[in-house]
Design a protein around this motif. Structure first.
Motif, mmCIF file in Angstrom:
data_model
loop_
_atom_site.group_PDB
_atom_site.id
_atom_site.type_symbol
_atom_site.label_atom_id
_atom_site.label_comp_id
_atom_site.label_asym_id
_atom_site.label_seq_id
_atom_site.Cartn_x
_atom_site.Cartn_y
_atom_site.Cartn_z
ATOM 1 N N UNK A 172 0.867 -1.171 0.000
ATOM 2 C CA UNK A 172 0.000 0.000 0.000
ATOM 3 C C UNK A 172 0.907 1.226 0.000
ATOM 4 N N UNK A 173 0.566 2.212 -0.802
ATOM 5 C CA UNK A 173 1.356 3.437 -0.883
ATOM 6 C C UNK A 173 0.504 4.596 -0.383
ATOM 7 N N UNK A 174 1.030 5.340 0.593
ATOM 8 C CA UNK A 174 0.354 6.557 1.039
ATOM 9 C C UNK A 174 1.350 7.709 0.955
ATOM 10 N N UNK A 175 0.839 8.883 0.642
ATOM 11 C CA UNK A 175 1.680 10.079 0.523
ATOM 12 C C UNK A 175 0.998 11.240 1.226
ATOM 13 N N UNK A 176 1.804 12.068 1.859
ATOM 14 C CA UNK A 176 1.289 13.226 2.591
ATOM 15 C C UNK A 176 2.416 14.218 2.815
ATOM 16 N N UNK A 229 10.055 12.597 11.743
ATOM 17 C CA UNK A 229 9.500 12.135 13.019
ATOM 18 C C UNK A 229 7.997 12.418 13.074
ATOM 19 N N UNK A 230 7.590 13.606 12.661
ATOM 20 C CA UNK A 230 6.171 13.963 12.676
ATOM 21 C C UNK A 230 5.381 13.180 11.634
ATOM 22 N N UNK A 231 6.046 12.695 10.599
ATOM 23 C CA UNK A 231 5.338 11.969 9.546
ATOM 24 C C UNK A 231 4.733 10.673 10.072
ATOM 25 N N UNK A 232 5.385 10.026 11.000
ATOM 26 C CA UNK A 232 4.834 8.791 11.565
ATOM 27 C C UNK A 232 3.532 9.067 12.309
ATOM 28 N N UNK A 233 3.511 10.120 13.113
ATOM 29 C CA UNK A 233 2.300 10.465 13.844
ATOM 30 C C UNK A 233 1.173 10.858 12.895
ATOM 31 N N UNK A 234 1.519 11.572 11.838
ATOM 32 C CA UNK A 234 0.518 11.959 10.848
ATOM 33 C C UNK A 234 -0.040 10.741 10.129
ATOM 34 N N UNK A 235 0.820 9.798 9.784
ATOM 35 C CA UNK A 235 0.370 8.572 9.118
ATOM 36 C C UNK A 235 -0.503 7.733 10.042
ATOM 37 N N UNK A 236 -0.182 7.725 11.321
ATOM 38 C CA UNK A 236 -1.002 6.971 12.277
ATOM 39 C C UNK A 236 -2.396 7.555 12.427
ATOM 40 N N UNK A 266 -3.673 0.783 11.785
ATOM 41 C CA UNK A 266 -2.606 0.032 12.436
ATOM 42 C C UNK A 266 -1.461 0.962 12.827
ATOM 43 N N UNK A 267 -0.680 0.534 13.814
ATOM 44 C CA UNK A 267 0.457 1.324 14.283
ATOM 45 C C UNK A 267 1.605 1.233 13.280
ATOM 46 N N UNK A 268 2.123 2.385 12.857
ATOM 47 C CA UNK A 268 3.227 2.432 11.902
ATOM 48 C C UNK A 268 4.492 1.920 12.579
ATOM 49 N N UNK A 269 5.187 1.003 11.893
ATOM 50 C CA UNK A 269 6.417 0.432 12.427
ATOM 51 C C UNK A 269 7.505 0.477 11.356
ATOM 52 N N UNK A 270 8.718 0.825 11.769
ATOM 53 C CA UNK A 270 9.863 0.852 10.868
ATOM 54 C C UNK A 270 10.745 -0.396 11.030
ATOM 55 N N UNK A 271 10.228 -1.447 11.628
ATOM 56 C CA UNK A 271 11.021 -2.655 11.867
ATOM 57 C C UNK A 271 11.541 -3.282 10.574
ATOM 58 N N UNK A 272 10.776 -3.210 9.489
ATOM 59 C CA UNK A 272 11.184 -3.791 8.206
ATOM 60 C C UNK A 272 11.693 -2.741 7.221
ATOM 61 N N UNK A 273 11.923 -1.531 7.681
ATOM 62 C CA UNK A 273 12.387 -0.463 6.795
ATOM 63 C C UNK A 273 13.761 -0.809 6.233
ATOM 64 N N UNK A 274 13.847 -0.818 4.898
ATOM 65 C CA UNK A 274 15.127 -1.172 4.283
ATOM 66 C C UNK A 274 15.671 -0.080 3.382
ATOM 67 N N UNK A 275 14.872 0.951 3.067
ATOM 68 C CA UNK A 275 15.379 1.997 2.178
ATOM 69 C C UNK A 275 14.699 3.333 2.447
ATOM 70 N N UNK A 276 15.493 4.380 2.389
ATOM 71 C CA UNK A 276 14.992 5.752 2.364
ATOM 72 C C UNK A 276 15.321 6.269 0.970
ATOM 73 N N UNK A 297 17.129 14.068 11.404
ATOM 74 C CA UNK A 297 15.925 13.653 12.120
ATOM 75 C C UNK A 297 15.743 12.141 12.093
ATOM 76 N N UNK A 298 16.170 11.490 11.014
ATOM 77 C CA UNK A 298 16.015 10.034 10.948
ATOM 78 C C UNK A 298 16.915 9.329 11.950
ATOM 79 N N UNK A 299 18.012 9.943 12.330
ATOM 80 C CA UNK A 299 18.897 9.309 13.308
ATOM 81 C C UNK A 299 18.320 9.359 14.719
ATOM 82 N N UNK A 300 17.344 10.210 14.942
ATOM 83 C CA UNK A 300 16.726 10.316 16.260
ATOM 84 C C UNK A 300 15.704 9.213 16.512
ATOM 85 N N UNK A 301 15.205 8.586 15.450
ATOM 86 C CA UNK A 301 14.207 7.532 15.599
ATOM 87 C C UNK A 301 14.917 6.214 15.866
ATOM 88 N N UNK A 302 14.594 5.573 16.966
ATOM 89 C CA UNK A 302 15.307 4.348 17.350
ATOM 90 C C UNK A 302 14.955 3.147 16.487
#
Length: 176
Positions: free
Chosen positions: A70-74, A80-87, A92-102, A120-125
């Motif tokens: 599924x592709x969503x754009x905003x 960091x704020x993009x995750x909260x906006x997407x949620x 479902x809760x947005x998770x970056x556990x399988x994130x493989x590419x920016x 900002x991406x380095x601040x997200x654990x």
């Protein structure tokens, strides 16, 4: 006295074993496979999420009418704020556990604000330091929408395999 001490010790050990209070079931998460970043208007950021469909991945060998991704754009202020906006629009809760590419566009990568957004991406654990950074000629959203792998049915492995094969062939430098 000895019995009382063992009971108190047992109760204190039992209290330390309650580590599952913040557990989230896997079917209640939306796994982001790739994040696309483009320049927006007024110092905003156009964010595109490529989200893996877990029901599709679990239907191996069976037919399903659901798409694999599924592709969503905003538009957001930062990553960091993009995750909260997407949620706010995805149940479902947005998770970056399988994130493989920016994925970023070439015009955004050459922008002076690019490093600030990458910081900002380095601040997200949940965003791993081994996540690949892909720079495209076109907008990142266009790249994600038009990139349809023919042989790979698991979208969470596609970008990882592409990067591994590119490094092995010597077309992509191994910086890790």
């Amino acid at each position: 006295m000895n019995r009382l001490f063992s009971i108190i010790l047992s109760l204190s050990l039992i209290l330390t074993l309650t580590g599952c209070w913040d557990q989230v079931e896997i079917d209640k998460k939306a796994f982001v496979v790739a994040i696309g970043l483009d320049k927006g208007k007024d110092n905003m950021l156009n964010v595109t999420y490529l989200i893996s469909n877990q029901e599709y991945a679990s239907q191996q060998g069976g037919n399903t009418n659901e798409p694999a991704t599924e592709i969503i754009a905003f538009t957001a202020n930062d990553v960091i704020a993009s995750r909260n906006l997407a949620n706010s629009v995805i149940a479902k809760e947005i998770s970056y556990d399988l994130l493989s590419a920016v994925i970023v566009s070439k015009s955004f990568a050459s922008d002076k604000r690019f490093l600030r957004y990458m910081y900002d991406t380095t601040k997200d654990r949940e965003i791993k330091r081994s996540t690949s950074l892909i720079v495209t000629k076109e907008k990142a959203k266009t790249f994600i929408e038009h990139n349809k792998p023919k042989l790979e049915t698991r979208p969470h492995k596609y970008f990882t395999l592409i990067m591994e094969h590119g490094i092995k062939a010597g077309l992509i430098p191994n910086l890790i």
